[in-house]
Design an enzyme around this catalytic site. Sequence first.
Site, PDB file in Angstrom:
ATOM      1  CB  THR A  31     -10.160   5.213  -2.072  1.00 17.03           C
ATOM      2  OG1 THR A  31      -9.880   5.525  -0.705  1.00 17.03           O
ATOM      3  CG2 THR A  31      -9.443   3.939  -2.483  1.00 17.03           C
TER       4      THR A  31
ATOM      5  CE  LYS B 138      -3.018  10.873   2.875  1.00 10.45           C
ATOM      6  NZ  LYS B 138      -3.785  10.219   1.796  1.00 10.45           N
TER       7      LYS B 138
ATOM      8  CG  HIS C 242      -2.126  -0.808   1.086  1.00  6.19           C
ATOM      9  ND1 HIS C 242      -3.297  -0.374   0.522  1.00  6.19           N
ATOM     10  CD2 HIS C 242      -2.330  -2.095   1.421  1.00  6.19           C
ATOM     11  CE1 HIS C 242      -4.181  -1.346   0.527  1.00  6.19           C
ATOM     12  NE2 HIS C 242      -3.611  -2.412   1.066  1.00  6.19           N
TER      13      HIS C 242
ATOM     14  CE  LYS D  69     -13.919   6.743  -0.033  1.00  4.74           C
ATOM     15  NZ  LYS D  69     -13.226   7.021   1.250  1.00  4.74           N
TER      16      LYS D  69
ATOM     17  CE  LYS E 275      -6.448  14.107  -0.185  1.00  2.00           C
ATOM     18  NZ  LYS E 275      -6.453  12.881  -0.966  1.00  2.00           N
ATOM     19  NE  ARG E 276      -4.891  10.154   9.842  1.00  2.00           N
ATOM     20  CZ  ARG E 276      -4.578   9.159  10.658  1.00  2.00           C
ATOM     21  NH1 ARG E 276      -5.281   8.045  10.649  1.00  2.00           N
ATOM     22  NH2 ARG E 276      -3.569   9.280  11.503  1.00  2.00           N
TER      23      ARG E 276
HETATM   24  C1  PLP Z   1     -11.925   7.419   1.573  1.00  2.00           C
HETATM   25  C2  PLP Z   1     -11.510   7.757   2.924  1.00  2.00           C
HETATM   26  C3  PLP Z   1     -10.155   7.971   3.212  1.00  2.00           C
HETATM   27  C4  PLP Z   1      -9.068   7.908   2.154  1.00  2.00           C
HETATM   28  O1  PLP Z   1      -8.937   9.167   1.546  1.00  2.00           O
HETATM   29  P1  PLP Z   1      -7.699   9.518   0.587  1.00  2.00           P
HETATM   30  O2  PLP Z   1      -8.037  10.846   0.021  1.00  2.00           O
HETATM   31  O3  PLP Z   1      -7.663   8.444  -0.462  1.00  2.00           O
HETATM   32  O4  PLP Z   1      -6.487   9.524   1.429  1.00  2.00           O
HETATM   33  C5  PLP Z   1      -9.802   8.302   4.497  1.00  2.00           C
HETATM   34  N1  PLP Z   1     -10.724   8.422   5.468  1.00  2.00           N
HETATM   35  C6  PLP Z   1     -12.023   8.242   5.234  1.00  2.00           C
HETATM   36  C7  PLP Z   1     -13.011   8.431   6.336  1.00  2.00           C
HETATM   37  C8  PLP Z   1     -12.473   7.899   3.958  1.00  2.00           C
HETATM   38  O5  PLP Z   1     -13.786   7.705   3.742  1.00  2.00           O
END
Ligand code: PLP
Length: 811
Positions: free
Chosen positions: A652, A550, A356, A656, A544-545
């Site tokens: 991911t 990032k 990952h 979304k 995101k985190r």
């Molecule tokens: C989808 C999701 C992530 C991943 O987000 P990235 O932008 O791909 O890092 C992290 N936390 C939650 C709650 C999510 O739904």
Amino acid sequence: MQFNKEDFKKIVLDRLDKDYGRNIESATREEIYYSVSRAALSSIWSSWSERNKDLYKKDSKQAYYFSAEFLMGRAMSNNLVNLGILEGVKEVLNDLEVDFNMIEDTESDAGLGNGGLGRLAACFLDSLATLGLHGHGYGIRYKYGMFKQKIENGYQVEYPDNWLHYDDPWSVKREADSVEVNFYGHVDSFTDENGKLHFRTLNTEKVTAVPYDMPIIGYGNDIVNTLRLWEAHSPDGFELQLFNKEMYNESVEKKNRAEDISRVLYPSDLGPSGKTLRLRQQYFFSSASLYDIIRKYKTIYGNDFSHFHEKNVIQLNDTHPVIAIPELMRILIDEEYLDWDTAWQVCSKTFAYTNHTILAEALEKWPIDIISKLLPRIYQIIEEINRRFMSFVNSAYPGDWDRAQRMSIVSHGVVKMAWLAIAGTFSVNGVAALHTEILKNHELKDWYELFPEKFNNKTNGITQRRWLLKSNPELASFITKNIGDKWITEFSEMEKLLPLANDSKALKELMEIKHTKKVQLAEYIKEHNGVDVDPNSIFDIQIKRLHEYKRQLLNVFHIMYLYNRIKENPNMDFVPRTFIFGAKAASGYARAKQIIKLITRVGEVINNDKEINNKIKVVFIENYNVSVAEKLFPACDLSEQISTAGKEASGTGNMKFMVNGAVTIGTLDGANVEIVEEAGVQNAFIFGLKADQIQEINSTHSYNPLAELSINKDLKLVIDQLTNGYFGTDCINDFKPISDSLLYGVDGNRPDPYYVIKDFSEYCVAQDMASRAFTDKESWAKMSLINIAKSGKFSSDRTINQYAKEIWKIS
Ligand SMILES: *Cc1c(COP(=O)(O)O)cnc(C)c1O
């Protein structure tokens, strides 16, 4: 599924009466939530137990997803959607004069994961069940999941997430399937009557693993798979003798030590966690899950393990469960008396590994002294795996000692879990095309050269059931109205929306839906942040985190730059924007926390500055989790995917956003590359260095951020403002380290290791193009629609079908 409103109502009222002695007027919302959930659960018992019978059948191969994290979010609404009874249940509650939304909000998130990796596991389970595949999850039932984040005085403060406070109606305890897991002890050898040498581990510390099952309900197909999560207990409870001697603390010491294992999720998205307790967690659930699988296998094949890999395949989600490889070796050799070579054949045909990350600091390494003490027999087995593997490497590359050194699983006092994973599995996959290429050509080059046949790509995906059907019912109806509802289980159908790109009426309707979702989010923001935001402004969202790679910092620098420009020229033409952030920082990650403080402070200053006349608003959404995410993705215009190229394995969140009609501003990193490939580069705002350019700059050491800054006075001003007190003198201690790391490099790092300064001006250009594009409503709507229509590839159904066909060989 057959649904009868009156029957369902009766079951709910009956449960309230029998379980709590309440009627609908006197029941608390928690009691109603529990009763509705249990009423729904009771309707699937028979499908679930039918499904479980297949575990004991010869001809059905099972895939098991081993993961230290499952970020499930809330279960109730999602399960009602998949059962096709959401509307019916809403009517029942309506009849009872109970507000469904209030009941829904009563449920705690099952936040048993940090971020993308854990959410991927949850999306995969949904797809497995919906596709009717035999695929189940194994993990840990943490008592406390991902911490609750509060923002106090602009800083992140962490609170425990007691998600089981009101109990979880969706988990079913299966005490009878408990197993014993052994730690510590010493390895003893003995010879049997045939003169054969055996090993066993004596005087171990025993922990009982108690399973709780959660149903994973397929969409509209009556299929219920299982997520089995293990809880740790002491086999003897507390020690009554000590208690009777009034040694109260001592009497619960053993009990607490055992329970510590499943007490809390490690709140670290990335980065090493060299804690013994974490290794205990990993071994605990790996060992318990293997015993569970073997128990079922033996009811069919007894001691004949030659069919094990035909009946079972185990996907290891990152290196966290890789300890399962030597553990299966141990069980097969020490307890089932297989010889080494046979056991190794079984293992390497059963396990597959998903990588990952390419961030070096995230590759797990366990110090030998920790692992050899906690798991002495496992360590012996790892050494033997390495001994045999090294002799294989030496015969493949005679005399190439450098290579042997690099590939050694045990070296410099540590065990490299990723190396063990590649050596002990038949498949190694990355999670986006670019990521897999980087693994093959750089990080795992030695390994790819030795085992090219093991390497493959499985681009991540997300389930459209949760991230569109459930979280954006308005858009879902629009889609169904235009192309029918097949997209719910066949996401490639989305392409049929494409003709609407030239249909002004449809585009207008699409933008009205977006507006509705923005109004809903604006209400949430008003309630939680006390800030008024304008739904007509661009909703620009980065959720995101919080991590330096990032680059939330790049985003906030752009905001500071815009603010400076408006201050200089208050009457300038400006397309109003609302910048929205949501992010948790790992509790020990100081820089990430400083960046949160910067975002919140910049927000405070800007939101309260009357002079700029609401042109910009900056909002930090507290406690970003799955439930909050479900409100944010549908309301976004512009999706921020701006990681340093080559650092984000897939992402991911980007997917979304896309399915919900946001347009991406981003770098060519992770799955962004494939998103742009699908949607067309003209339907996204792409900027910045590419991964190979960064490789090149890195290897030639030719990047000088100070030189870059000297030719960009706008950015120079922004970085000066970190330390000159412009955003308050009280924060200089927090902001100076940010500035230092960019300008000078700290902690042994090069200056600006994530190329924030280098990418800044191109980012501003891309942002400006996005602003101008937004002013042409119809052409923006068209971009949005094309993104939606071209998002078919990013369903986790597609990903899981590929895993099933190409790795697991299950149907
Ligand atoms: C989808 C999701 C992530 C991943 O987000 P990235 O932008 O791909 O890092 C992290 N936390 C939650 C709650 C999510 O739904």
